[in-house]
Design a protein around this motif. Structure first.
Motif, PDB file in Angstrom:
ATOM      1  N   GLY A   9      34.048 -31.370  19.938  1.00  0.00           N
ATOM      2  CA  GLY A   9      34.654 -30.361  19.076  1.00  0.00           C
ATOM      3  C   GLY A   9      34.208 -30.454  17.635  1.00  0.00           C
ATOM      4  O   GLY A   9      34.618 -29.637  16.805  1.00  0.00           O
ATOM      5  N   PHE A  10      33.371 -31.443  17.308  1.00  0.00           N
ATOM      6  CA  PHE A  10      32.906 -31.648  15.931  1.00  0.00           C
ATOM      7  C   PHE A  10      31.425 -31.318  15.877  1.00  0.00           C
ATOM      8  O   PHE A  10      30.591 -32.124  16.266  1.00  0.00           O
ATOM      9  N   PHE A  11      31.086 -30.090  15.431  1.00  0.00           N
ATOM     10  CA  PHE A  11      29.708 -29.597  15.458  1.00  0.00           C
ATOM     11  C   PHE A  11      29.142 -29.719  16.881  1.00  0.00           C
ATOM     12  O   PHE A  11      27.980 -30.076  17.063  1.00  0.00           O
ATOM     13  N   GLY A  12      29.953 -29.435  17.882  1.00  0.00           N
ATOM     14  CA  GLY A  12      29.529 -29.657  19.253  1.00  0.00           C
ATOM     15  C   GLY A  12      29.565 -28.403  20.103  1.00  0.00           C
ATOM     16  O   GLY A  12      29.633 -27.275  19.605  1.00  0.00           O
ATOM     17  N   VAL A  13      29.560 -28.621  21.424  1.00  0.00           N
ATOM     18  CA  VAL A  13      29.372 -27.529  22.371  1.00  0.00           C
ATOM     19  C   VAL A  13      30.618 -26.670  22.558  1.00  0.00           C
ATOM     20  O   VAL A  13      30.544 -25.567  23.086  1.00  0.00           O
ATOM     21  N   VAL A  14      31.772 -27.176  22.164  1.00  0.00           N
ATOM     22  CA  VAL A  14      33.013 -26.439  22.401  1.00  0.00           C
ATOM     23  C   VAL A  14      32.976 -25.054  21.746  1.00  0.00           C
ATOM     24  O   VAL A  14      33.429 -24.061  22.323  1.00  0.00           O
ATOM     25  N   ARG A  15      32.437 -24.974  20.551  1.00  0.00           N
ATOM     26  CA  ARG A  15      32.394 -23.688  19.850  1.00  0.00           C
ATOM     27  C   ARG A  15      31.599 -22.646  20.647  1.00  0.00           C
ATOM     28  O   ARG A  15      32.030 -21.501  20.797  1.00  0.00           O
ATOM     29  N   THR A  16      30.441 -23.050  21.179  1.00  0.00           N
ATOM     30  CA  THR A  16      29.633 -22.101  21.948  1.00  0.00           C
ATOM     31  C   THR A  16      30.318 -21.715  23.248  1.00  0.00           C
ATOM     32  O   THR A  16      30.363 -20.541  23.624  1.00  0.00           O
TER      33      THR A  16
END
Length: 409
Positions: free
Chosen positions: A76-83
């Protein structure tokens, strides 16, 4: 659409019970090669090598079954969750977090990181990440192929920094190396890696406190400070292009911000350069007068900000400077403004003492494709004890702005 999507953060520690349960039920597993090689991955599960997260998200959205996505560190920290949570995929995800790679890197270095800036560097954002490293004393850089320690070191030429390079955190090949920034291009570094960039004097607000990163509330209030703050002591006067209200207008027109590189050409007392740096921008201050360079360095120390001061005569000294985002031209006239416009910064501000001089600069900026604005600024200082005039200043403020279609870089 996948029935369930679980994102598992991985930092090299044994998988939690929640992660094992999700993985055991997975019919599709996406991740890097070292994730897919874990013994807990079900043999019958479809394996997806995680290169482009967007492509993987499309495959997961079309999958009928239960999906697991691995990500290094905290997803969730500059990771894949956003995409994965983007509206076009319609995925609802559960997240099993892990220690972020940034936290792990600072732990390996034995350093606190609440006072650090954190940036992501890939080829498109590398220049802005480097500008943050120029402007701040402690920065964690999440790198990418083509935007790693070597490229950071090359772009920081002339600015001394120490790199703590953490390669392949959480794996058997983990390695932590400390080098100076000028030596980083001499090596080949393994991906993934995190670079902690340290250097420059620690100023007010860089020691941590109530807010993560750089404390925006340190130092005196106000975007600009009174003229008597600068110069050679009480009663000293700044140059005609450095007066307080003119500086305020110049800062408002340029709007320097974190990630920007500002050129201040003809920096004089260092007033504008220091105030632009207080906004979080990286600043290169240029002047041919060694006394002006010394005053600018003193102003930077006073406010606890990072500046790179270059002594030399414009426009020739500008040839080897890195590309600017915005530029203030405080001296040198139309020839320097023209040379700056050749480098295509997003905005340029300068001033002129006469209308003829303003028209000359304005025509040149127009010929370079800039949209030009000009305002006649007049300020009158009053002695409030008797309400009598003590000082009058008049200047033409010119602004050149690139059209929006060219401005992003």
């Amino acid at each position: 659409m996948a029935d369930r999507v679980t994102v598992i953060g991985w930092d090299g520690s044994p998988l939690t019970d929640a992660a094992r349960a999700a993985l055991g039920a997975a019919t599709l597993v996406a991740g890097a090669a070292h994730h897919l090689a874990l013994p807990e991955v079900p043999p019958a599960a479809e394996r997806v090598r995680l290169g482009s997260v967007t492509l993987a998200a499309r495959r997961i959205a079309a999958h009928r079954g239960t999906a697991v996505v691995f990500a290094d560190g905290d997803p969730g920290f500059f990771g894949v969750v956003r995409t994965l949570r983007a509206p076009e995929f319609g995925l609802e995800v559960e997240v099993v977090p892990a220690v972020s790679s940034v936290a792990a890197a600072f732990a390996r270095a034995g350093m606190p990181w609440d006072d650090a800036q954190v940036v992501v560097a890939h080829p498109r954002t590398l220049r802005r990440a480097v500008n943050v490293c120029r402007a701040h004393t402690k920065v964690a850089v999440l790198t990418a192929p083509g935007a790693g320690p070597a490229e950071l070191g090359l772009l920081l030429e002339g600015v001394h920094r120490t790199f703590v390079i953490c390669e392949e955190l959480g794996t058997e090949r983990e390695q932590v190396t400390v080098v100076t920034s000028d030596k980083a291009p001499d090596h080949t570094w393994r991906d993934p890696n995190v670079v902690i960039v340290i250097g420059g004097p620690v100023g007010a607000g860089e020691g941590g406190g109530w807010i993560a990163g750089r404390d925006p509330g340190t130092g005196p209030r106000g975007w600009v400070q009174p003229d008597e703050t600068y110069g050679d002591g009480p009663g000293s006067r700044l140059g005609e292009g450095e007066t307080e209200l003119l500086r305020a207008a110049q800062l408002a027109r340029l709007g320097p911000r974190v990630g920007d590189l500002v050129w201040d050409i003809g920096c004089g007392s260092g007033a504008f350069a220091a105030e632009a740096a207080r906004a979080g921008a990286a600043v290169i201050a240029v002047d041919r007068d060694p006394r002006a360079c010394a005053r600018t360095e003193a102003a930077a120390r006073w406010f606890g900000v990072q500046l790179h001061v270059v002594q030399g005569t414009a426009p020739h000294v500008l040839e080897n400077l890195p590309e600017p985002d915005v530029v203030r031209v405080g001296g040198g006239g139309a020839a320097v403004v023209s040379a700056v416009a050749d480098r295509r910064p997003q905005r340029i501000v300068t001033h002129a003492a006469t209308r003829d001089a303003a028209e000359l600069v304005g025509r040149d900026l127009t010929e370079h494709g800039y949209r030009v604005g000009c305002a006649l600024l007049q300020s009158v200082e009053l002695d409030t004890r008797a309400w009598t005039e003590t000082e009058r200043s008049v200047a033409f403020l010119l602004t050149g702005e690139l059209p929006r279609r060219e401005a992003p870089r």
